[in-house]
Design an enzyme around this catalytic site. Structure first.
Site, mmCIF file in Angstrom:
data_model
loop_
_atom_site.group_PDB
_atom_site.id
_atom_site.type_symbol
_atom_site.label_atom_id
_atom_site.label_comp_id
_atom_site.label_asym_id
_atom_site.label_seq_id
_atom_site.Cartn_x
_atom_site.Cartn_y
_atom_site.Cartn_z
ATOM 1 C CG HIS A 1 1.724 7.524 -0.253
ATOM 2 N ND1 HIS A 1 2.807 7.426 -1.093
ATOM 3 C CD2 HIS A 1 1.538 6.266 0.233
ATOM 4 C CE1 HIS A 1 3.249 6.182 -1.105
ATOM 5 N NE2 HIS A 1 2.491 5.451 -0.317
ATOM 6 C CG HIS B 1 0.374 1.507 -3.076
ATOM 7 N ND1 HIS B 1 0.383 2.798 -3.531
ATOM 8 C CD2 HIS B 1 1.095 1.511 -1.929
ATOM 9 C CE1 HIS B 1 1.075 3.564 -2.695
ATOM 10 N NE2 HIS B 1 1.517 2.811 -1.717
ATOM 11 C CG HIS C 1 3.827 1.780 6.442
ATOM 12 N ND1 HIS C 1 4.628 2.737 5.898
ATOM 13 C CD2 HIS C 1 3.054 1.326 5.416
ATOM 14 C CE1 HIS C 1 4.354 2.872 4.607
ATOM 15 N NE2 HIS C 1 3.411 2.015 4.281
ATOM 16 C CD GLU D 1 5.031 3.296 0.612
ATOM 17 O OE1 GLU D 1 4.165 2.638 0.033
ATOM 18 O OE2 GLU D 1 4.746 4.173 1.457
HETATM 19 C C1 DHB Z 1 -1.096 2.045 3.989
HETATM 20 C C2 DHB Z 1 -0.835 2.003 2.634
HETATM 21 C C3 DHB Z 1 0.204 2.727 2.090
HETATM 22 O O1 DHB Z 1 0.458 2.730 0.761
HETATM 23 C C4 DHB Z 1 1.026 3.484 2.883
HETATM 24 O O2 DHB Z 1 2.034 4.143 2.291
HETATM 25 C C5 DHB Z 1 0.784 3.545 4.245
HETATM 26 C C6 DHB Z 1 -0.272 2.804 4.799
HETATM 27 C C7 DHB Z 1 -2.238 1.286 4.561
HETATM 28 O O3 DHB Z 1 -2.893 0.545 3.806
HETATM 29 O O4 DHB Z 1 -2.517 1.440 5.747
HETATM 30 FE FE FE Z 2 2.316 3.459 0.219
#
Ligand code: DHB
Ligand code: FE
Length: 279
Positions: free
Chosen positions: A12, A59, A193, A240
């Site tokens: 997402h 978030h 990430h 996540e």
């Molecule tokens: C980013 C934010 C998110 O919530 C995620 O799941 C992946 C990447 C971002 O800010 O790059």
């Molecule tokens: Fe996210």
């Protein structure tokens, strides 16, 4: 009884929405990413789901760090997309499935999952982006949504096995609903990430590809991993991915992986999807 038509896991990443907002769908940079979703979009459209149960995390947009529910569930008639700082987005409000959502709430509590029940809720990229990836940019969304939120941003996050068990409970809840709606369950987030701390920028494409390949046929490893394992392997925000276990836990033991796609990096993130149906 309502029918579970399939389970879809997807990233997402907010830059996906930004790319769509800027008209970059067919740009050299983004086309390979979006093209990988087309077969799954076509499958979902042909299946004509009535309701999407979307498992995602907020978030810091609907809930800030002063009050973070471990689990929350929307029972509203509609959910507005949150402006996360770049201005109002040209996506319509999401229509709720309130009666069905109250049934899920009841069955969750019956089975000892006790969510924060939200009669009012705005939704951030965690729900907006998966909906756009699956249903495009319609004037009116073709499905109603039930948002289910999991805390993945402030420790302690729930355990992977607990997320699997939530999936089992949701499956029971879906199939004990007296209506004949067709339901798609979407688990969102990831893939690897880390946006903060010493490892900011970390991604792990090898483990992402393994996840995409194995989450359908061989999910046991991912049930057995601890929360700390998720952070180590997938990064602090890559954790996540525990929300995909809710989707996978909804499905039968044996599933067919209908479509899968991986792309890295999207923004600073491994990104992709998998579409499963019961075998
Ligand atoms: C980013 C934010 C998110 O919530 C995620 O799941 C992946 C990447 C971002 O800010 O790059
Ligand atoms: Fe996210």
């Amino acid at each position: 009884m309502a029918k579970l038509i399939g389970g879809l896991g997807t990233s997402h990443v907010p830059s996906i929405a930004a790319a769509l907002d800027k008209g970059l769908r067919h740009s050299d940079e983004w086309k390979p990413f979006f093209d990988g979703y087309v077969p799954a979009q076509e499958w979902v459209a042909a299946q004509k789901p009535d309701i999407a149960v979307v498992i995602f995390n907020d978030h810091g947009n609907a809930f800030f760090l002063d009050r973070v529910p471990t689990l929350a569930l929307g029972v509203a008639d509609s959910y507005a997309p949150i402006d996360e700082g770049w201005g109002p987005r040209a996506v319509p409000d999401f229509v709720g499935a309130a009666d069905f959502a109250w049934h899920l709430a009841d069955q969750m509590v019956e089975r000892h999952f006790d969510p924060l029940i939200c009669r009012e809720l705005d939704v951030d990229h965690g729900l907006q982006v998966p909906m756009e990836l699956v249903f495009g940019r319609p004037e009116v969304w073709p499905v109603k949504v039930v948002p289910i939120l999991v805390n993945t941003i402030q420790y302690p996050i729930p355990t992977p096995q607990r997320m699997w068990d939530l999936g089992r409970t949701l499956r029971h809840a879906i199939e004990s609903w007296p209506g004949d709606e067709r339901v798609l369950v979407m688990g969102t987030g990831g893939l690897s990430h880390q946006l903060q701390g010493a490892r900011a920028g970390y991604i792990n494409p090898d483990e992402d590809r393994r996840w995409i390949a194995d989450i359908g046929p061989a999910p046991q490893r991912y049930r057995d991993m601890s929360r700390e394992d998720y952070v180590e392997v997938f990064g602090s925000e890559g954790a996540e991915l525990i929300m995909w276990l809710v989707m996978r836990g909804c499905m039968d033991e044996k599933v067919n992986t209908l479509h899968r796609h991986y792309f890295a990096p999207a923004s600073m993130t491994g990104a992709g999807m998998v579409l499963l149906e019961n075998a």
